[in-house]
Design a protein around this motif. Structure first.
Motif, PDB file in Angstrom:
ATOM      1  N   GLU A   1       0.843  -1.201   0.000  1.00 32.34           N
ATOM      2  CA  GLU A   1       0.000   0.000   0.000  1.00 32.34           C
ATOM      3  C   GLU A   1       0.879   1.253   0.000  1.00 32.34           C
ATOM      4  OE1 GLU A   1      -3.437   2.100   2.811  1.00 32.34           O
ATOM      5  OE2 GLU A   1      -2.618   0.153   3.379  1.00 32.34           O
ATOM      6  N   GLY A   2       0.561   2.193  -0.906  1.00 32.87           N
ATOM      7  CA  GLY A   2       1.261   3.470  -0.955  1.00 32.87           C
ATOM      8  C   GLY A   2       2.562   3.468  -1.745  1.00 32.87           C
ATOM      9  N   ARG A   3       3.040   2.311  -2.184  1.00 33.13           N
ATOM     10  CA  ARG A   3       4.280   2.235  -2.959  1.00 33.13           C
ATOM     11  C   ARG A   3       3.971   1.879  -4.406  1.00 33.13           C
ATOM     12  NH1 ARG A   3       8.617  -0.955   0.761  1.00 33.13           N
ATOM     13  NH2 ARG A   3       8.716   0.602   2.421  1.00 33.13           N
ATOM     14  N   SER A   4       4.517   2.661  -5.328  1.00 33.80           N
ATOM     15  CA  SER A   4       4.246   2.391  -6.739  1.00 33.80           C
ATOM     16  C   SER A   4       4.753   1.001  -7.112  1.00 33.80           C
ATOM     17  CB  SER A   4       4.867   3.462  -7.628  1.00 33.80           C
ATOM     18  OG  SER A   4       6.230   3.561  -7.378  1.00 33.80           O
ATOM     19  N   ILE A   5       4.145   0.444  -8.134  1.00 31.89           N
ATOM     20  CA  ILE A   5       4.470  -0.918  -8.544  1.00 31.89           C
ATOM     21  C   ILE A   5       5.088  -0.931  -9.937  1.00 31.89           C
ATOM     22  CG2 ILE A   5       2.746  -1.994  -7.068  1.00 31.89           C
ATOM     23  CD1 ILE A   5       0.905  -2.193  -9.487  1.00 31.89           C
ATOM     24  N   ALA A   6       5.932  -1.910 -10.168  1.00 29.01           N
ATOM     25  CA  ALA A   6       6.620  -2.036 -11.454  1.00 29.01           C
ATOM     26  C   ALA A   6       5.977  -3.089 -12.346  1.00 29.01           C
ATOM     27  CB  ALA A   6       8.090  -2.385 -11.219  1.00 29.01           C
ATOM     28  N   ASP A   7       5.063  -3.882 -11.797  1.00 29.14           N
ATOM     29  CA  ASP A   7       4.457  -4.983 -12.542  1.00 29.14           C
ATOM     30  C   ASP A   7       2.964  -5.068 -12.290  1.00 29.14           C
ATOM     31  OD1 ASP A   7       7.011  -6.252 -13.463  1.00 29.14           O
ATOM     32  OD2 ASP A   7       7.291  -6.612 -11.323  1.00 29.14           O
ATOM     33  N   ILE A   8       2.290  -5.678 -13.247  1.00 33.51           N
ATOM     34  CA  ILE A   8       0.911  -6.126 -13.056  1.00 33.51           C
ATOM     35  C   ILE A   8       1.009  -7.639 -12.933  1.00 33.51           C
ATOM     36  CG2 ILE A   8      -1.317  -6.443 -14.191  1.00 33.51           C
ATOM     37  CD1 ILE A   8      -1.009  -3.755 -15.436  1.00 33.51           C
ATOM     38  N   TYR A   9       0.233  -8.220 -12.047  1.00 29.40           N
ATOM     39  CA  TYR A   9       0.344  -9.650 -11.774  1.00 29.40           C
ATOM     40  C   TYR A   9      -0.940 -10.389 -12.144  1.00 29.40           C
ATOM     41  CZ  TYR A   9       4.154  -7.940  -8.869  1.00 29.40           C
ATOM     42  OH  TYR A   9       5.292  -7.311  -8.405  1.00 29.40           O
ATOM     43  N   VAL A  10      -0.761 -11.553 -12.742  1.00 33.01           N
ATOM     44  CA  VAL A  10      -1.861 -12.492 -12.952  1.00 33.01           C
ATOM     45  C   VAL A  10      -1.599 -13.637 -11.980  1.00 33.01           C
ATOM     46  CG1 VAL A  10      -3.046 -14.023 -14.559  1.00 33.01           C
ATOM     47  CG2 VAL A  10      -2.047 -11.874 -15.398  1.00 33.01           C
ATOM     48  N   PHE A  39      -2.118   0.768 -12.455  1.00 34.43           N
ATOM     49  CA  PHE A  39      -1.666   0.908 -13.831  1.00 34.43           C
ATOM     50  C   PHE A  39      -2.521   1.937 -14.564  1.00 34.43           C
ATOM     51  CE2 PHE A  39      -1.768  -0.038 -18.340  1.00 34.43           C
ATOM     52  CZ  PHE A  39      -0.414  -0.009 -18.632  1.00 34.43           C
ATOM     53  N   VAL A  40      -3.827   1.868 -14.369  1.00 32.01           N
ATOM     54  CA  VAL A  40      -4.743   2.762 -15.076  1.00 32.01           C
ATOM     55  C   VAL A  40      -4.612   4.206 -14.610  1.00 32.01           C
ATOM     56  CG1 VAL A  40      -7.180   3.321 -15.443  1.00 32.01           C
ATOM     57  CG2 VAL A  40      -6.415   0.964 -15.651  1.00 32.01           C
ATOM     58  N   ASP A  41      -4.600   4.431 -13.295  1.00 32.82           N
ATOM     59  CA  ASP A  41      -4.606   5.819 -12.817  1.00 32.82           C
ATOM     60  C   ASP A  41      -3.248   6.314 -12.324  1.00 32.82           C
ATOM     61  OD1 ASP A  41      -4.330   4.796 -10.225  1.00 32.82           O
ATOM     62  OD2 ASP A  41      -6.356   5.314  -9.611  1.00 32.82           O
ATOM     63  N   THR A  42      -2.237   5.476 -12.389  1.00 29.34           N
ATOM     64  CA  THR A  42      -0.846   5.799 -12.025  1.00 29.34           C
ATOM     65  C   THR A  42      -0.651   6.229 -10.575  1.00 29.34           C
ATOM     66  OG1 THR A  42      -0.832   8.107 -12.785  1.00 29.34           O
ATOM     67  CG2 THR A  42      -0.272   6.407 -14.423  1.00 29.34           C
ATOM     68  N   ARG A  43      -1.659   6.076  -9.745  1.00 26.92           N
ATOM     69  CA  ARG A  43      -1.497   6.374  -8.316  1.00 26.92           C
ATOM     70  C   ARG A  43      -0.961   5.147  -7.606  1.00 26.92           C
ATOM     71  NH1 ARG A  43      -7.193   9.169  -7.002  1.00 26.92           N
ATOM     72  NH2 ARG A  43      -7.622   6.983  -6.681  1.00 26.92           N
ATOM     73  N   SER A  75       7.005  -2.568 -20.153  1.00 28.60           N
ATOM     74  CA  SER A  75       6.747  -3.352 -21.367  1.00 28.60           C
ATOM     75  C   SER A  75       5.293  -3.210 -21.796  1.00 28.60           C
ATOM     76  CB  SER A  75       7.065  -4.828 -21.127  1.00 28.60           C
ATOM     77  OG  SER A  75       8.424  -5.007 -20.842  1.00 28.60           O
ATOM     78  N   LEU A  76       4.384  -3.238 -20.834  1.00 30.37           N
ATOM     79  CA  LEU A  76       2.961  -3.101 -21.145  1.00 30.37           C
ATOM     80  C   LEU A  76       2.673  -1.713 -21.716  1.00 30.37           C
ATOM     81  CD1 LEU A  76       0.132  -4.269 -21.181  1.00 30.37           C
ATOM     82  CD2 LEU A  76      -0.080  -3.680 -18.752  1.00 30.37           C
ATOM     83  N   GLU A  77       3.255  -0.676 -21.122  1.00 30.86           N
ATOM     84  CA  GLU A  77       3.055   0.682 -21.652  1.00 30.86           C
ATOM     85  C   GLU A  77       3.569   0.806 -23.081  1.00 30.86           C
ATOM     86  OE1 GLU A  77       5.007   2.953 -18.593  1.00 30.86           O
ATOM     87  OE2 GLU A  77       3.138   3.243 -17.474  1.00 30.86           O
ATOM     88  N   ALA A  78       4.732   0.212 -23.368  1.00 27.47           N
ATOM     89  CA  ALA A  78       5.290   0.263 -24.721  1.00 27.47           C
ATOM     90  C   ALA A  78       4.399  -0.486 -25.701  1.00 27.47           C
ATOM     91  CB  ALA A  78       6.708  -0.319 -24.719  1.00 27.47           C
ATOM     92  N   LYS A  79       3.899  -1.630 -25.295  1.00 22.52           N
ATOM     93  CA  LYS A  79       3.004  -2.419 -26.157  1.00 22.52           C
ATOM     94  C   LYS A  79       1.723  -1.646 -26.443  1.00 22.52           C
ATOM     95  CE  LYS A  79       1.420  -6.384 -27.986  1.00 22.52           C
ATOM     96  NZ  LYS A  79       1.842  -6.831 -29.305  1.00 22.52           N
ATOM     97  N   LEU A  80       1.167  -1.016 -25.427  1.00 27.49           N
ATOM     98  CA  LEU A  80      -0.057  -0.235 -25.617  1.00 27.49           C
ATOM     99  C   LEU A  80       0.170   0.949 -26.551  1.00 27.49           C
ATOM    100  CD1 LEU A  80      -1.335  -0.317 -21.932  1.00 27.49           C
ATOM    101  CD2 LEU A  80      -2.428  -1.432 -23.896  1.00 27.49           C
ATOM    102  N   ALA A  81       1.335   1.588 -26.432  1.00 22.20           N
ATOM    103  CA  ALA A  81       1.648   2.746 -27.284  1.00 22.20           C
ATOM    104  C   ALA A  81       1.905   2.335 -28.731  1.00 22.20           C
ATOM    105  CB  ALA A  81       2.865   3.488 -26.730  1.00 22.20           C
ATOM    106  N   GLY A  82       2.443   1.139 -28.940  1.00 21.14           N
ATOM    107  CA  GLY A  82       2.840   0.730 -30.287  1.00 21.14           C
ATOM    108  C   GLY A  82       1.871  -0.188 -30.999  1.00 21.14           C
ATOM    109  N   ASP A  83       0.848  -0.669 -30.313  1.00 21.71           N
ATOM    110  CA  ASP A  83      -0.077  -1.633 -30.915  1.00 21.71           C
ATOM    111  C   ASP A  83      -1.507  -1.217 -30.572  1.00 21.71           C
ATOM    112  OD1 ASP A  83      -1.626  -3.864 -31.632  1.00 21.71           O
ATOM    113  OD2 ASP A  83      -0.129  -5.310 -30.923  1.00 21.71           O
ATOM    114  N   VAL A  84      -2.097  -0.457 -31.486  1.00 20.33           N
ATOM    115  CA  VAL A  84      -3.427   0.108 -31.240  1.00 20.33           C
ATOM    116  C   VAL A  84      -4.487  -0.978 -31.058  1.00 20.33           C
ATOM    117  CG1 VAL A  84      -5.251   1.563 -32.238  1.00 20.33           C
ATOM    118  CG2 VAL A  84      -2.859   2.232 -32.457  1.00 20.33           C
ATOM    119  N   ALA A  85      -4.404  -2.048 -31.817  1.00 22.84           N
ATOM    120  CA  ALA A  85      -5.399  -3.120 -31.693  1.00 22.84           C
ATOM    121  C   ALA A  85      -5.299  -3.780 -30.312  1.00 22.84           C
ATOM    122  CB  ALA A  85      -5.208  -4.155 -32.796  1.00 22.84           C
ATOM    123  N   PHE A  86      -4.074  -4.046 -29.865  1.00 23.45           N
ATOM    124  CA  PHE A  86      -3.886  -4.611 -28.528  1.00 23.45           C
ATOM    125  C   PHE A  86      -4.419  -3.638 -27.477  1.00 23.45           C
ATOM    126  CE2 PHE A  86      -1.314  -4.739 -24.634  1.00 23.45           C
ATOM    127  CZ  PHE A  86      -1.598  -6.023 -24.189  1.00 23.45           C
TER     128      PHE A  86
END
Length: 183
Positions: free
Chosen positions: A37-46, A78-82, A103-114
């Protein structure tokens, strides 16, 4: 309903392949704080296998939620960057797929369909979560509703397209579990 099913029902097979390529399998021992809680994260987890508790500093003695395989963790930050508004702690030895934020941000920026598929899946499961919460609180009806696992009350039905997507998602999640367990 497990959030990964929404994600995997909307993404396609090439998106799943990409997640496996950039993601990292992580074994998580019991008692590990996956998200603080309160610390930014570097990953999204499944969550592939295991059990996690969601806790906040305000509810330290009580778990806000329990998360099992098929859940996604870190999507809100990830969505709201808080920074996360809760901590996620493993209650038993667990397995997750960690997808790096960069990596996810780069993929989202470079692949509109994804990006379209990914953000649509986020919107669908956040909408489901809100409907479920509203149902539990009893808004708009005679009293509190008890939603089933799909987030719908007993008198609501899922549309056929959603059911088809969930069937595909279940098969994709099974594939993801088998693949990561074998690594």
């Amino acid at each position: 309903m497990r959030k990964a099913l929404f994600l995997l029902g909307i993404l396609d097979d090439s998106d799943l392949d990409w997640m496996l390529q950039v993601g990292a399998k992580r074994d998580v021992p019991a008692g590990t704080i996956l998200i603080q809680e309160g610390r930014s994260i570097a990953d999204i987890y499944v969550i592939i296998d295991g059990l996690f508790a969601v806790r906040t500093s305000r509810t330290a003695s009580t778990d806000v939620a329990r998360l099992r395989s098929g859940e996604i963790v870190g999507e809100m930050s990830f969505v709201d960057t808080r920074p996360p508004s809760a901590s996620v702690v493993s209650l038993e030895p667990s397995l997750v797929l960690a997808i790096p934020r960069a990596s996810l941000e780069a993929k989202l920026a470079g692949d509109v369909a994804f990006a379209s598929r990914f953000y649509r899946s986020l919107a669908v499961f956040l909408s489901d979560r809100l409907r479920s919460t509203v149902g539990r609180l009893g808004y708009g009806g005679p009293g509190p509703a008890a939603p089933d696992d799909a987030g719908a009350s007993d008198d609501e039905e899922m549309d056929p397209a959603t059911l088809d997507a969930l069937s595909i998602a279940g098969a994709r999640f099974d594939f993801l579990q088998r693949k990561l367990r074998s690594l």
